[in-house]
Structures are given as C-alpha cells and as structure tokens.
Design an enzyme around this catalytic site. Structure first.
Site, PDB file in Angstrom:
ATOM      1  CD  GLN A   7       8.044  36.243  20.166  1.00  0.00           C
ATOM      2  OE1 GLN A   7       7.641  35.436  18.767  1.00  0.00           O
ATOM      3  NE2 GLN A   7       7.794  35.207  21.058  1.00  0.00           N
TER       4      GLN A   7
ATOM      5  CG  HIS B 193       5.706  31.987  16.941  1.00  0.00           C
ATOM      6  ND1 HIS B 193       5.183  30.976  17.378  1.00  0.00           N
ATOM      7  CD2 HIS B 193       6.332  32.340  18.038  1.00  0.00           C
ATOM      8  CE1 HIS B 193       5.340  30.480  18.787  1.00  0.00           C
ATOM      9  NE2 HIS B 193       6.485  31.203  19.052  1.00  0.00           N
TER      10      HIS B 193
ATOM     11  CD  GLU C 117      11.906  21.014  13.821  1.00  0.00           C
ATOM     12  OE1 GLU C 117      11.718  21.270  12.641  1.00  0.00           O
ATOM     13  OE2 GLU C 117      11.292  20.108  14.245  1.00  0.00           O
TER      14      GLU C 117
ATOM     15  CE1 TYR D 103      12.060  20.412   6.038  1.00  0.00           C
ATOM     16  CE2 TYR D 103      10.575  21.324   4.559  1.00  0.00           C
ATOM     17  CZ  TYR D 103      11.783  20.629   4.727  1.00  0.00           C
ATOM     18  OH  TYR D 103      12.460  20.393   3.584  1.00  0.00           O
TER      19      TYR D 103
ATOM     20  CE1 TYR E 293       9.355  28.218  25.726  1.00  0.00           C
ATOM     21  CE2 TYR E 293       7.347  28.330  24.510  1.00  0.00           C
ATOM     22  CZ  TYR E 293       8.678  28.347  24.521  1.00  0.00           C
ATOM     23  OH  TYR E 293       9.605  28.627  23.448  1.00  0.00           O
TER      24      TYR E 293
END
Ligand code: HEC
Length: 478
Positions: free
Chosen positions: A186, A256, A349, A359, A370
């Site tokens: 990623q 991420h 979110e 948060y 998953y």
C-alpha cells in the site's frame, strides 16, 4: 443408487463447489458459527425458514445494531428463538450483527440498480442530472489531483510519478526531481495539494511513503510531507515540512500510510498518517502513526497544538486513535475538518476531527477482523469519539472533498466520497457534525481513489486508469 446416497452425493458436491468454498474463505469464523447455530431456523442465506428472514429490513424487535444484538443475546424463548447470550461471547454477537448487515447488503446488490455512467450519457440522481466523461486517460492508479490554476493541474500516481495536465492534456513525461518513494504493497506517492496562496508563492505539497534503512540496514518507511515549486517540468526548491524520527519508521511496504493533506481556513496544514498495521500505536501519542497532524505551512509546530507541553508526545499530533485516514476535507462554510477512515471489515468511519481528541481505534470499532473473528465488542467508550457515520459493510473510502462550485448549486457544501472496494461515488449531506442524507451517485467504473472539485465547478473523479469529469449534461435545445 438409492435416495439417501444420492442426497449424500449432492451434499458433497455442494460443499466442494468452488463458489461455496470461496464464500467460506471470505466470510470466515462468523459464517461458520451462523451455519452451525442459526441457519436451521433462519435459512442458510438468512432468507428465512421457520424463523424470519434477516434480509428484508423487517425487524420485529428493532433494526438498529443494539436491538439486533439484544435479540440475539436474550432471544424470544416463548416464540422459539433461543437466548444465545451464554453460548456466544459478546464480541462474537457483535461480529454476527456485522455479518447480518453484510449478507443483507449482498442480497440487496442483486436487486437495486445503481447508476453506471458512460461517456456522453446523462445520469440521473436525486438533486442533479450529470454526465461523466473521460477527461484525461493513460494514467496508472492516479491518487490525487490538484489544480494550480484553471488551465494547469498536477496528478500523482501511486507508483511514484506525477504529471502536469495543461488544458486537459497530459504531459508526455512525468515531473522530474520527485523524491524516491516506497511503492511496495500500500506504500506510494499520495496527495498533492497547492498552498492556499499558491498564486503568489508557488508552493505545492506532496505526501509519500518515504523509504529509509533502519539501524540494522533493513528497509523501513513512513509518510513524509515535502513542498516544492514546479518549473520547466521539474519539482524544484524542495523542502521537507514533516518527517518522523528514524526510530518511528516501520518495516517498508505493508499497510495504512494515510497520506492526505488539507489546509484549513486559517492556513494550518493538516495531514494524516495511518497506524501502519500497528493498532496499539494509534493510542500512543509518543508515536506519529495512527494520527492526524497539524503544522504551519513551513513545518513549524503551532504553539497551540494539543500535546506541545508533553515532552514525550509528538508535538505535531492534532488527534489520535485513527486507523487509516485516507481522506481529509475541510467544510467550506464552517471550516470543520473531517477525516475518512478505512476501517477493518465493516467500520469505515467519517469523523469530525477536533483538537486533542481520541477517535478510539483499536479499542472501539464498528468492524471485525477480515477473517470473521472479532476485534472488539466495544463500539463506544467514555473519552473516545463516535464517528459522524460509519459503513457496515465496508465501502473502503479513500479521498473526499466538499463541493463549493457553481455548476451544481444543490450540492454545495456536501461531501463527495471516493470508495475503493465498493467502487462508488457517494454524496453525503452533513450538518452540525451529523449525517443528514446520503446517496450513491454511481457505481462500478472501477476503484475510485479521490474526488476533487475543479475551479470550473466540475467534479473530477480519479478512476483506475483515467480522470473523469463529472459535469451537468449539455443543455438540450428546445
Ligand atoms: C430454533 C430456531 C432458531 C434458531 C436456531 C435461531 N433463531 Fe433467531 N429467531 C427464531 C424465531 C422463531 C424468531 C422470531 C421471534 C418472534 O417472533 O419474536 C427469531 C428472531 C431472531 C431475531 C430477531 C428478528 C427481528 O425481526 O427482530 C434475530 C436477530 C435472530 N433471531 C438472530 C438469530 C441468530 C444470530 C441465531 C444464531 C446464533 C438465531 N437467531 C438462531 C428462531 C431461531
């Protein structure tokens, strides 16, 4: 062959059918538990049998998450629904609710027709008709787009290239002088954003996965923010405005990174770093990952940042407990800052990001792992913020922007959200930090990485190999 043997054979075939195997692999533990404990009465696809369907949106005892959880936990013993509270741990009851939501969504997908626009064809939606035409093709995984003026834009590609687009024409060669970027998994080149005063100072900001070697010579990377000016097809005058300490870098590639940038109305620069697959780091303010950060345009730390007085904390942190904020947008009328977070399985979110607040990731979440095992049964906790809205099942949100143009007056101040997995462009009406309305504008043109309002009032949508321009259909002559 006699009947029972035939039935056995048919049963075996059904179990071995590749589709059935794939389904189990995808839905994992929770699906297995459903098959064992619930399918008898509610049907193998939740379609209902001697017990009611869970796909029809009819709920005898309330259809919100808490009511469904309660129905499962306490049952309706006098009507034939056992109480499962003792047999299934709370966490897994939460996973069961997510599973029910996913299955309902899958069933619904087969029935509802979503818009799938094509070039030069009018698409209808609740507030405006529009048309989605290819604006610039020949790209590979475009990640972000920034207009420097009405005739000049820059587009980044995840694989580490950026191109100028002049009057809708893509430059033949990528911009020179870009930094070396980690592009494994990623990792990549992410946002490009002009300084609010770009016309005067020429600054353009980039976010990317910055590769380094750790003390043992192993490759590590983390999100870094630089700025530079574009001249003669190259990025010059480069300066780093944010870079984490080397010990905070994490094994290269992986997941991420966050990587979005936004300037608020006072000119502060906000940017995101995902937790890099290290959930607990999101709660640790001595680490930069899993956070939204705030700095001055030149990288200085603002004196009123929430953790500047704590010598252990990263002084650039604005808010924490974030998983992977891949979208960041400033409301044009209120100046509020919203982030979009890619959740686990379920639990994406939208958050109203405020100074110093937590948060909740990974302590609270509306998602599960998953593989269908549970992450947490906590969806709320004292001292942790609730999202403005969340998606179960996941849509995998990426970039987002508010619309402030003139071509679609009824869309003004609404949030447009790009989604990867669901391949949707969504419109969200948010007022006072609350979700008022939501619409899927279209679907299935491919994974969408970002959506940007152009200076011409059109909406630019970043698809897998092109940028499309969403604009009103040409006026029909009468
Ligand atoms: C022995 C049969 C049976 C089994 C097994 C069973 N249920 Fe039920 N379930 C029922 C019946 C019957 C009702 C409807 C009760 C009523 O009429 O109020 C029901 C109702 C429900 C409801 C409430 C539906 C609504 O409309 O509000 C939920 C949620 C539910 N079941 C989930 C489950 C789950 C999850 C499992 C497996 C862990 C399960 N059930 C296993 C028979 C069963």
């Amino acid at each position: 062959m006699n009947r029972p043997r035939l039935r056995l054979l048919a049963g075996l075939l059904a179990v071995l059918a590749p589709a059935a195997l794939a389904q189990t692999a995808r839905t994992g533990t929770v699906a297995k538990r459903y098959a064992e404990l619930c399918a008898n009465c509610h049907g193998d696809k939740l379609q209902g049998a001697q017990a009611p369907s869970m796909l029809d949106d009819v709920w005898l005892a309330g259809g919100d998450d808490a009511s469904i959880e309660k129905s499962i936990r306490t049952g309706f013993p006098d009507k034939g629904m056992p109480a499962w509270g003792n047999a299934i741990p709370d966490k897994e009851i939460r996973a069961m609710v997510i599973f029910i939501r996913e299955q309902r969504d899958l069933a619904r997908r087969g029935q509802v027709q979503f818009n799938k626009p094509a070039d030069a064809v009018t698409t209808r939606s609740q507030l405006h008709d529009f048309q989605v035409d290819t604006w610039v093709g020949g790209l590979k995984e475009p990640y972000s787009l920034a207009f420097l003026n009405p005739d000049l834009a820059v587009v980044t590609e995840k694989r580490g290239h950026a191109f100028l687009i002049e009057k809708g024409k893509l430059a033949a060669r990528p911009l020179l002088g870009l930094p070396v970027v980690d592009t494994a998994s990623q990792a990549g080149l992410y946002d490009v954003v002009p300084h609010p005063d770009h016309a005067r100072n020429g600054w353009v900001y980039l976010a990317f996965a910055d590769p380094k070697k750790d003390a043992d010579g192993k490759p590590v990377s983390l999100t870094r923010i630089i700025r530079g000016r574009i001249k003669d097809g190259a990025l010059i005058d480069q300066e780093t405005v944010y870079q984490a300490r080397p010990e905070h870098y994490i094994k290269a590639g992986g997941v991420h990174f966050g990587g979005r940038i936004a300037f608020d109305r006072q000119g502060f620069l906000f940017f995101t770093i995902g937790e890099r697959g290290q959930g607990p780091h999101a709660q640790d303010i001595t680490r930069p990952n899993g956070k939204v950060h705030r700095i001055h345009d030149d990288g200085r730390v603002p004196a009123d940042n929430p953790f500047v007085k704590n010598p252990e904390a990263c002084a650039t942190i604005w808010s924490y407990g974030h998983r992977n904020p891949q979208g960041l947008a400033v409301h044009p009328a209120t100046g509020e800052i919203y982030d979009l977070e890619h959740g686990p399985r379920g639990g994406d979110e939208v958050n109203l990001v405020r100074k110093g607040l937590n948060y909740g990731w990974p302590i609270i979440s509306y998602g599960m792992n998953y593989d269908g095992t549970t992450l947490t049964d906590l969806t709320s906790k004292e001292g942790m913020e609730q999202p403005v809205t969340y998606w179960v099942p996941s849509i995998a949100p990426c970039g987002a922007n508010f619309y402030a143009g003139d071509l679609f007056p009824k869309w003004r101040n609404q949030l447009f959200v790009a989604s990867l997995a669901a391949q949707e462009l969504r419109r969200l009406e948010i007022s006072g930090g609350k979700l008022v309305a939501q619409e899927v504008l279209f679907k299935e043109l491919g994974r969408i990485r970002h959506v940007v309002a152009g200076p011409d009032g059109a909406i630019y949508v970043l698809l897998p190999e092109r940028v499309a321009r969403l604009a009103p259909p040409p006026a029909t002559k009468s």
